[in-house]
Design a protein around this motif. Sequence first.
Motif, mmCIF file in Angstrom:
data_model
loop_
_atom_site.group_PDB
_atom_site.id
_atom_site.type_symbol
_atom_site.label_atom_id
_atom_site.label_comp_id
_atom_site.label_asym_id
_atom_site.label_seq_id
_atom_site.Cartn_x
_atom_site.Cartn_y
_atom_site.Cartn_z
ATOM 1 N N TYR A 165 33.090 35.579 12.759
ATOM 2 C CA TYR A 165 34.430 36.118 12.549
ATOM 3 C C TYR A 165 34.593 36.657 11.129
ATOM 4 C CZ TYR A 165 36.563 34.928 16.997
ATOM 5 O OH TYR A 165 36.902 34.901 18.338
ATOM 6 N N HIS B 201 32.626 38.106 19.156
ATOM 7 C CA HIS B 201 32.076 37.365 18.026
ATOM 8 C C HIS B 201 30.571 37.158 18.131
ATOM 9 C CE1 HIS B 201 32.703 34.003 20.869
ATOM 10 N NE2 HIS B 201 31.746 33.401 20.208
ATOM 11 N N LYS C 10 39.652 29.796 13.422
ATOM 12 C CA LYS C 10 38.591 30.737 13.073
ATOM 13 C C LYS C 10 39.012 31.771 12.024
ATOM 14 C CE LYS C 10 35.209 29.394 15.812
ATOM 15 N NZ LYS C 10 33.880 28.997 15.282
ATOM 16 N N ILE C 11 40.105 32.490 12.302
ATOM 17 C CA ILE C 11 40.410 33.662 11.483
ATOM 18 C C ILE C 11 40.756 33.270 10.055
ATOM 19 C CG2 ILE C 11 41.891 35.683 11.244
ATOM 20 C CD1 ILE C 11 42.293 35.621 14.291
#
Length: 484
Positions: free
Chosen positions: A413, A178, A26-27
């Motif tokens: 995110y 999120h 994700k990040i």
Amino acid sequence: MVSRVIPVEPFDLVIFGGTGDLARRKILPGLFRRFLAGQMTPDSRIIGAARADLDAQGYRDMIRQGIAEFGGPESTDGDGLAQFLARLDYVSIDATGEAGWQQLSGLMRPGVIRAFYFSVAPALFGALAERLHQHGIADPDSRIVVEKPFGRDLDSARALNHTLAEHFREGQIYRIDHYLGKETVQNLMAVRFGNILFEPLWNHHYVDHIQITVAETVGVEGRGGYYDKSGAMRDMVQNHLMQLLCLIAMEPPSLFEAGAVRDEKLKVIRALKPIAAHHIVRGQYDSNGDGPSYREEADNPRSFTESFIALRAEIANWRWAGVPFYLRTGKKLRARHSEIAVVFKDLPHSIFEGDEKRHRNILSIRLQPNEGIDLQVTIKEPGPGGMRLIDRPLDMTFATALGEEAAEAPDAYERLIMDVIRGNQTLFMRGDEVEAAWAWTDPIIAGWERRNDVPKLYDPGTSGPDDSLMLLHREGRRWREIRG
């Protein structure tokens, strides 16, 4: 029309746990998309920090593989990827010891925003915060991002808040959820507070009830060890669903500003009534022959942990007096489906003779899949034969209505990390919010433990245990269909 992207100020973002699953899935892919969109300045940098014995090039190779797997269509942009990876660095660090901290300190630059993402277990938050200050890495304007779980009960949440407060002011702490970064969730506030149409109707005079559903098709899979100590109440209701309830129920803030918005959310949580046992249904998915049961996936044959929960909540204030809020969430259900539905009351009188069907206006906010908003209205069925009424939605599916703009919208995110760099806490949870949510949740969990409550079994691919249907049926209502 393409949405305008405003670059953020130059930053150094350190991701503790930078080799972990969240960082890879994700990040970093999210930051890569923000880089391609032009939101990251050329002199912004990302530094991974973890125990793994890697050098900077080894880390870049790892992230290149992660972006190829999870980065979406943008991952084929070879030149853009090369430029993004050039902005990555890495430090092998011991969160509870001294190894690597001097090296990290030497990488930090003066005159840029410093942000630290704690993508690690909460048990390490204190050690990381202490060392950031001990080595002069954090400055008075630094921000830290912390992931849930924000404790597992009120006492642990208070202890965690106290630990963070020893080294950082509340204005520096970004508790990330999120769900609050989803486009539709933010559009909920735009619909409520940006249109004169809805706010006058947003109360017990016109709203019959509200449903909030977050349904998943997957089981606990590789998270069985964590989930069996958590369950749906701690993992989903206390944070995600609670935040959605706050946004749908809160009073209009004086400004769309962090302090004002979070003050109103806190008032909602503190106004929640205690829940009676007969207004809660817990469930646990069984095996139907096509896959393992919850107990098999959690590797605990005697587990009483819930993978499904449905409950009826009420808010004790003038706006919502007597209006039930029905919340449900679960795993291995019929479809992946997240929705907030505001169901308005019946007409006091129908002028159409012979029309015996109940017609209701329903405002539906879809979070996933196919993000969008629709309003069910009653119209005349086309054709001859008299006044026959049918219900049809006025549909604004974002991908259809907004086209390219919807496709380019950042995911949760991406949006929230950019908000951290901007210093905008509006979509992040405040410490007193977290504690208030646990203060409401703890007595519910304690009641289950006191009564040795056993979850109802349900078949995968259904809407959950049959008992959850009765939460609404006994009051003359019914759940909206779970559909993908």
